[in-house]
Scaffold this motif. Structure first.
Motif, short mmCIF file in Angstrom:
data_model
loop_
_atom_site.label_atom_id
_atom_site.label_comp_id
_atom_site.label_asym_id
_atom_site.label_seq_id
_atom_site.Cartn_x
_atom_site.Cartn_y
_atom_site.Cartn_z
N ILE A 1 3.62 6.21 9.36
CA ILE A 1 4.86 5.94 8.65
C ILE A 1 4.74 4.61 7.93
N SER A 2 5.09 4.60 6.65
CA SER A 2 5.05 3.38 5.87
C SER A 2 6.46 2.84 5.70
N VAL A 3 6.73 1.67 6.31
CA VAL A 3 8.04 1.04 6.21
C VAL A 3 7.90 -0.43 6.57
N ASP A 4 8.70 -1.27 5.92
CA ASP A 4 8.73 -2.69 6.24
C ASP A 4 9.73 -2.90 7.38
N VAL A 5 9.22 -3.19 8.58
CA VAL A 5 10.08 -3.26 9.77
C VAL A 5 10.94 -4.52 9.81
N SER A 6 10.79 -5.42 8.82
CA SER A 6 11.52 -6.68 8.85
C SER A 6 12.70 -6.73 7.88
N LYS A 7 12.90 -5.68 7.10
CA LYS A 7 13.89 -5.75 6.02
C LYS A 7 15.20 -5.05 6.32
N ASP A 8 15.14 -3.79 6.65
CA ASP A 8 16.35 -2.98 6.77
C ASP A 8 16.36 -2.28 8.12
N TYR A 9 17.28 -2.71 9.02
CA TYR A 9 17.31 -2.10 10.35
C TYR A 9 17.63 -0.61 10.28
N GLY A 10 18.53 -0.24 9.39
CA GLY A 10 18.89 1.17 9.27
C GLY A 10 17.69 2.04 8.95
N GLN A 11 16.82 1.56 8.10
CA GLN A 11 15.61 2.31 7.75
C GLN A 11 14.65 2.37 8.93
N VAL A 12 14.52 1.26 9.65
CA VAL A 12 13.65 1.24 10.84
C VAL A 12 14.15 2.22 11.89
N GLU A 13 15.46 2.21 12.12
CA GLU A 13 16.05 3.12 13.09
C GLU A 13 15.81 4.57 12.69
N SER A 14 15.86 4.84 11.39
CA SER A 14 15.67 6.20 10.90
C SER A 14 14.24 6.69 11.14
N VAL A 15 13.24 5.84 10.87
CA VAL A 15 11.85 6.27 11.05
C VAL A 15 11.50 6.40 12.53
N ILE A 16 12.10 5.55 13.38
CA ILE A 16 11.87 5.68 14.82
C ILE A 16 12.46 7.00 15.33
N LYS A 17 13.63 7.34 14.82
CA LYS A 17 14.24 8.62 15.19
C LYS A 17 13.37 9.78 14.72
N GLN A 18 12.81 9.64 13.54
CA GLN A 18 11.93 10.67 12.99
C GLN A 18 10.69 10.88 13.86
N CYS A 19 10.05 9.81 14.26
CA CYS A 19 8.83 9.95 15.06
C CYS A 19 9.15 10.47 16.46
N GLN A 20 10.33 10.16 16.99
CA GLN A 20 10.70 10.66 18.32
C GLN A 20 11.02 12.16 18.26
N GLU A 21 11.55 12.61 17.14
CA GLU A 21 11.81 14.04 16.98
C GLU A 21 10.51 14.84 16.93
N LYS A 22 9.47 14.24 16.37
CA LYS A 22 8.19 14.94 16.24
C LYS A 22 7.32 14.85 17.48
N LEU A 23 7.31 13.67 18.12
CA LEU A 23 6.37 13.44 19.24
C LEU A 23 7.04 13.15 20.57
N GLY A 24 8.35 13.17 20.59
CA GLY A 24 9.05 12.89 21.84
C GLY A 24 9.42 11.42 21.97
N PRO A 25 10.14 11.07 23.02
CA PRO A 25 10.60 9.69 23.22
C PRO A 25 9.43 8.70 23.25
#
Length: 349
Positions: free
Chosen positions: A107-131
């Motif tokens: 996943i390509s994202v700047d983890v220091s800029k937008d918390y909402g975007q970070v939360e979204s990609v973490i949710k995405q990876c948990q949906e695919k690979l589990g918690p």
């Protein structure tokens, strides 16, 4: 009884009484020593009972931020070798071919800029690979320069990347970890996050901040069987170090040379092992061990054995550290004198 016999008996009694008082301090010392030895042995016996249960990486989902190169990449590879499913999160575009590792998700994202975007990609990876079972906060950048020569914007950007870049991903995974009553969180700081050095007035504070975050978070998360590890790697042979060396002042370079450079694979093996074990502090090499003992302060310990080692070695390490600090100050003074002499020579010409 004759007078001589009575006098002899009196003298004998007097000598025995006074000898007893002379021996009393030694007897008390032996009793105290025996108590300390027994206490230490008892602590060693119960230490394994209070240490956290190791996390099994085989089949675990590990998220690594800043995983496109350097220490983050090596940590991802080490976890993968132990059977973990890997999600790499990096600001730059990440590809499997570039990593030379069969990662499951990039996943390509700047983890220091937008918390909402970070939360979204973490949710995405948990949906695919589990918690997420273990989060490794390795996103960071370094910069060295004299305080008055560092651009003001640099102070802000380093704090955003090195501190907020760890806060946001952690905030995104912590709720699920608490619900599951398990998890590991690693913050990759630096030895410059244990000791402030010449040239690191912008970099060191951003790494020091991670320790405060780690200590506070560990106290909150321990009842939920979530353990925090803060790693303090030394100078490591990474692209980041090569970039930093381009602007590194002479004083900083000379001080850094006193400890040498470590390979990222060595750092990865050590910090992954500590995170799996649930150790709070993770250091690399003799210098790192000494610094961790010296700066332990009120930081938590994972085992009683670790606490005892810190107590026993503190005085000795402080003595050694004073010699190091003296040598660092000597380097700074020598460079200053040489620079002033060079300026004076230029004026005379």
């Amino acid at each position: 009884m004759s007078y001589e016999e009575g006098l002899s008996s009196t003298i004998t009694d007097w000598l025995f009484f006074n000898s007893w008082w002379l021996l009393l301090p030694f007897i008390m010392l032996l009793v105290v020593a025996a108590f300390i030895v027994a206490f230490v042995l008892l602590l060693y016996m119960i230490s394994p009972l209070i240490s956290p249960k190791p996390l099994k990486l085989n089949g675990a989902h590990v998220v690594v931020t800043g995983g496109s190169s350097g220490i983050g990449k090596s940590i991802a590879m080490e976890c993968y070798r132990q059977g973990a499913f890997i999600t790499l999160v990096a600001r730059d575009e990440v590809s499997r071919n570039k990593q030379n590792i069969n990662v499951v998700l990039c996943i390509s994202v700047d983890v220091s800029k937008d918390y909402g975007q970070v939360e979204s990609v973490i949710k995405q990876c948990q949906e695919k690979l589990g918690p997420v079972d273990m989060l490794v906060n390795c996103a960071g950048t370094s910069f060295s320069g004299k305080f008055e020569e560092v651009e003001v914007e640099r102070f802000r950007s380093l704090m955003e990347v090195n501190y907020l870049g760890s806060v946001y991903p952690t905030r995104a995974v912590i709720t699920t970890m608490k619900e599951r009553r398990m998890g590991r969180i690693m913050f990759v700081s630096s030895q410059a996050g244990q000791i402030g050095l010449f040239g690191y007035t912008a970099y060191s504070p951003s790494k020091f901040a991670l320790r405060g975050l780690a200590e506070s978070l560990q106290m909150e998360m321990k009842p939920y069987n979530i353990y925090v590890t803060i790693a303090y790697p030394p100078d490591t042979d990474t692209p980041g170090l090569a970039e930093e060396n381009r602007t590194k002042p002479l004083e900083t370079r000379l001080i850094s040379e006193t400890s040498g450079v470590t390979q990222p694979e060595q750092v990865a093996k050590t910090v992954v092992k500590d995170a799996v074990q649930g150790n709070f502090n993770s250091s690399v090499g003799p210098d790192g061990y000494m610094l961790s003992a010296l700066t332990c302060g009120m930081s938590p310990v994972t085992s009683i054995t670790e606490g005892l080692q810190q107590i026993v070695t503190m005085g000795l390490f402080r003595t050694v550290a004073l010699f190091y600090l003296g040598s660092f100050d000597s380097i700074v003074r020598r460079c200053m004198i040489e620079r002033e002499q060079s300026k004076a020579a230029d004026k005379r010409e």
